[in-house]
Design a protein around this motif. Sequence first.
Motif, PDB file in Angstrom:
ATOM      1  N   ILE A 222       0.837  -1.207   0.000  1.00 60.74           N
ATOM      2  CA  ILE A 222       0.000   0.000   0.000  1.00 60.74           C
ATOM      3  C   ILE A 222       0.867   1.250   0.000  1.00 60.74           C
ATOM      4  N   ALA A 223       1.940   1.238   0.789  1.00 58.07           N
ATOM      5  CA  ALA A 223       2.851   2.386   0.820  1.00 58.07           C
ATOM      6  C   ALA A 223       3.489   2.616  -0.544  1.00 58.07           C
ATOM      7  N   LEU A 224       3.892   1.541  -1.206  1.00 60.95           N
ATOM      8  CA  LEU A 224       4.498   1.671  -2.528  1.00 60.95           C
ATOM      9  C   LEU A 224       3.488   2.217  -3.535  1.00 60.95           C
ATOM     10  N   ALA A 225       2.253   1.741  -3.455  1.00 64.46           N
ATOM     11  CA  ALA A 225       1.212   2.258  -4.341  1.00 64.46           C
ATOM     12  C   ALA A 225       0.975   3.752  -4.100  1.00 64.46           C
ATOM     13  N   ALA A 226       1.090   4.176  -2.843  1.00 62.15           N
ATOM     14  CA  ALA A 226       0.916   5.596  -2.530  1.00 62.15           C
ATOM     15  C   ALA A 226       2.017   6.440  -3.169  1.00 62.15           C
ATOM     16  N   VAL A 227       3.241   5.910  -3.197  1.00 59.50           N
ATOM     17  CA  VAL A 227       4.335   6.630  -3.853  1.00 59.50           C
ATOM     18  C   VAL A 227       4.013   6.842  -5.329  1.00 59.50           C
ATOM     19  N   PHE A 228       3.569   5.797  -6.003  1.00 60.51           N
ATOM     20  CA  PHE A 228       3.237   5.911  -7.423  1.00 60.51           C
ATOM     21  C   PHE A 228       2.080   6.896  -7.640  1.00 60.51           C
ATOM     22  N   THR A 229       1.108   6.880  -6.740  1.00 60.98           N
ATOM     23  CA  THR A 229      -0.027   7.796  -6.874  1.00 60.98           C
ATOM     24  C   THR A 229       0.416   9.246  -6.772  1.00 60.98           C
ATOM     25  N   VAL A 230       1.267   9.540  -5.792  1.00 59.08           N
ATOM     26  CA  VAL A 230       1.756  10.911  -5.619  1.00 59.08           C
ATOM     27  C   VAL A 230       2.596  11.340  -6.815  1.00 59.08           C
ATOM     28  N   VAL A 231       3.371  10.396  -7.376  1.00 58.12           N
ATOM     29  CA  VAL A 231       4.199  10.720  -8.538  1.00 58.12           C
ATOM     30  C   VAL A 231       3.339  11.020  -9.759  1.00 58.12           C
ATOM     31  N   LEU A 232       2.274  10.254  -9.938  1.00 56.39           N
ATOM     32  CA  LEU A 232       1.445  10.399 -11.129  1.00 56.39           C
ATOM     33  C   LEU A 232       0.461  11.560 -11.030  1.00 56.39           C
ATOM     34  N   VAL A 233       0.006  11.868  -9.821  1.00 53.96           N
ATOM     35  CA  VAL A 233      -0.969  12.951  -9.607  1.00 53.96           C
ATOM     36  C   VAL A 233      -0.299  14.013  -8.743  1.00 53.96           C
ATOM     37  N   ASN A 234       0.077  15.123  -9.328  1.00 59.09           N
ATOM     38  CA  ASN A 234       0.846  16.141  -8.619  1.00 59.09           C
ATOM     39  C   ASN A 234      -0.024  16.914  -7.634  1.00 59.09           C
ATOM     40  N   GLY A 235       0.649  17.498  -6.654  1.00 57.13           N
ATOM     41  CA  GLY A 235      -0.009  18.420  -5.735  1.00 57.13           C
ATOM     42  C   GLY A 235      -0.790  17.736  -4.632  1.00 57.13           C
ATOM     43  N   PRO A 236      -1.537  18.536  -3.852  1.00 59.94           N
ATOM     44  CA  PRO A 236      -2.315  17.989  -2.736  1.00 59.94           C
ATOM     45  C   PRO A 236      -3.332  16.941  -3.178  1.00 59.94           C
ATOM     46  N   LEU A 237      -3.868  17.067  -4.398  1.00 58.21           N
ATOM     47  CA  LEU A 237      -4.839  16.085  -4.877  1.00 58.21           C
ATOM     48  C   LEU A 237      -4.235  14.685  -4.897  1.00 58.21           C
ATOM     49  N   GLY A 238      -2.975  14.581  -5.335  1.00 59.19           N
ATOM     50  CA  GLY A 238      -2.322  13.281  -5.364  1.00 59.19           C
ATOM     51  C   GLY A 238      -2.142  12.697  -3.981  1.00 59.19           C
ATOM     52  N   GLN A 239      -1.830  13.546  -3.003  1.00 64.88           N
ATOM     53  CA  GLN A 239      -1.625  13.058  -1.643  1.00 64.88           C
ATOM     54  C   GLN A 239      -2.937  12.581  -1.023  1.00 64.88           C
ATOM     55  N   VAL A 240      -3.997  13.348  -1.228  1.00 69.79           N
ATOM     56  CA  VAL A 240      -5.293  12.941  -0.695  1.00 69.79           C
ATOM     57  C   VAL A 240      -5.774  11.668  -1.380  1.00 69.79           C
ATOM     58  N   THR A 241      -5.584  11.597  -2.704  1.00 62.38           N
ATOM     59  CA  THR A 241      -5.979  10.397  -3.448  1.00 62.38           C
ATOM     60  C   THR A 241      -5.234   9.169  -2.938  1.00 62.38           C
ATOM     61  N   ALA A 242      -3.942   9.314  -2.684  1.00 60.89           N
ATOM     62  CA  ALA A 242      -3.147   8.194  -2.185  1.00 60.89           C
ATOM     63  C   ALA A 242      -3.671   7.703  -0.844  1.00 60.89           C
ATOM     64  N   ILE A 243      -4.037   8.613   0.047  1.00 59.49           N
ATOM     65  CA  ILE A 243      -4.522   8.216   1.368  1.00 59.49           C
ATOM     66  C   ILE A 243      -5.891   7.554   1.261  1.00 59.49           C
ATOM     67  N   VAL A 244      -6.757   8.089   0.384  1.00 60.38           N
ATOM     68  CA  VAL A 244      -8.079   7.484   0.201  1.00 60.38           C
ATOM     69  C   VAL A 244      -7.942   6.071  -0.366  1.00 60.38           C
ATOM     70  N   ILE A 245      -7.093   5.904  -1.385  1.00 60.14           N
ATOM     71  CA  ILE A 245      -6.872   4.575  -1.956  1.00 60.14           C
ATOM     72  C   ILE A 245      -6.292   3.632  -0.902  1.00 60.14           C
ATOM     73  N   GLY A 246      -5.347   4.135  -0.103  1.00 60.32           N
ATOM     74  CA  GLY A 246      -4.781   3.314   0.953  1.00 60.32           C
ATOM     75  C   GLY A 246      -5.823   2.877   1.967  1.00 60.32           C
ATOM     76  N   ALA A 247      -6.736   3.785   2.327  1.00 64.68           N
ATOM     77  CA  ALA A 247      -7.786   3.443   3.282  1.00 64.68           C
ATOM     78  C   ALA A 247      -8.701   2.354   2.717  1.00 64.68           C
ATOM     79  N   LEU A 248      -9.077   2.480   1.447  1.00 64.27           N
ATOM     80  CA  LEU A 248      -9.940   1.477   0.822  1.00 64.27           C
ATOM     81  C   LEU A 248      -9.218   0.137   0.713  1.00 64.27           C
ATOM     82  N   ALA A 249      -7.934   0.181   0.358  1.00 69.20           N
ATOM     83  CA  ALA A 249      -7.155  -1.064   0.296  1.00 69.20           C
ATOM     84  C   ALA A 249      -7.035  -1.697   1.674  1.00 69.20           C
ATOM     85  N   GLY A 250      -6.896  -0.863   2.708  1.00 64.72           N
ATOM     86  CA  GLY A 250      -6.806  -1.390   4.059  1.00 64.72           C
ATOM     87  C   GLY A 250      -8.071  -2.120   4.471  1.00 64.72           C
ATOM     88  N   MET A 251      -9.235  -1.606   4.063  1.00 63.79           N
ATOM     89  CA  MET A 251     -10.501  -2.258   4.406  1.00 63.79           C
ATOM     90  C   MET A 251     -10.600  -3.645   3.779  1.00 63.79           C
TER      91      MET A 251
END
Length: 271
Positions: free
Chosen positions: A21-50
């Motif tokens: 999940i952490a590695l996927a978050a890195v790729f998300t932040v790299v592909l989606v710049n700015g705060p949107l990428g960071q929020v998207t990474a955390i949301v995806i991580g939360a869903l993956a965690g569930m």
Amino acid sequence: VAHAVWGMARSLCPDRRRAGIALAAVFTVVLVNGPLGQVTAIVIGALAGMMLCRSHAEADVHELALPVSARAGYLAGGVFVILLLGLPLLAWASPSATLAVMDAFYRAGALVFGGGHVVLPLLEAEVVQSGWVSADEFLTGYGAAQAVPGPLFTFSSYLGAVMTPLGGSLFGAALALVMIFLPGMLLLVAVLPHWNRFRRWDSAQALMRGANAAVVGVLGAALYQPVWTSAILGPREFALALTGFLLLGVWKLPAWAVVAILAGGGILISL
């Protein structure tokens, strides 16, 4: 930042699933710049965690020493959402340096998750990319913030004092400090009435595990940009940074001492 990433990874990514999940978050932040990428990474991580990080171990639930009524919680949550959605609209409809600063720092405080260091890329996106503060000023203040006790959010008062929109005033420092802490305080009051019930939900615990793992990835991406790309300019800087990492992680020196030692090392490199 490297020390924070290492420490958080050991505690929040102890297995292969959360490391993924952490590695996927890195790729998300790299592909989606700015705060949107960071929020998207955390949301995806939360869903993956569930889906991937469920555990039926009973959580320790303690009665709250300072109970908050449900009405106060709903009111605080409503104010949080109104400010999060309303400040950008106000700043757009009525261009004002004060409103722009309020919006930027409130949004940074509202979107940060998982630890103070995660606010670093959010603040960098708000104040450096907008031209309010130079990259050198930003990293200088961040380094100084490591040398003082207290939460990293106090870094915002430095930014408010040096950035251009409000003319580098004490008012700017106070405004930035209040706005970055305000959303966390509102969320605290909003969640407290429901905290014990929330802690008992298996789904909520799994969500938090995934989100925390994603935070490690977000901070790992911040370690490269803006920290590494603007601070590690050659082998001398790399050697200095590695020294600081070992002083913190192996020799267990206090952060303020490491900052002082590496500041002296930076002067020697410049000479």
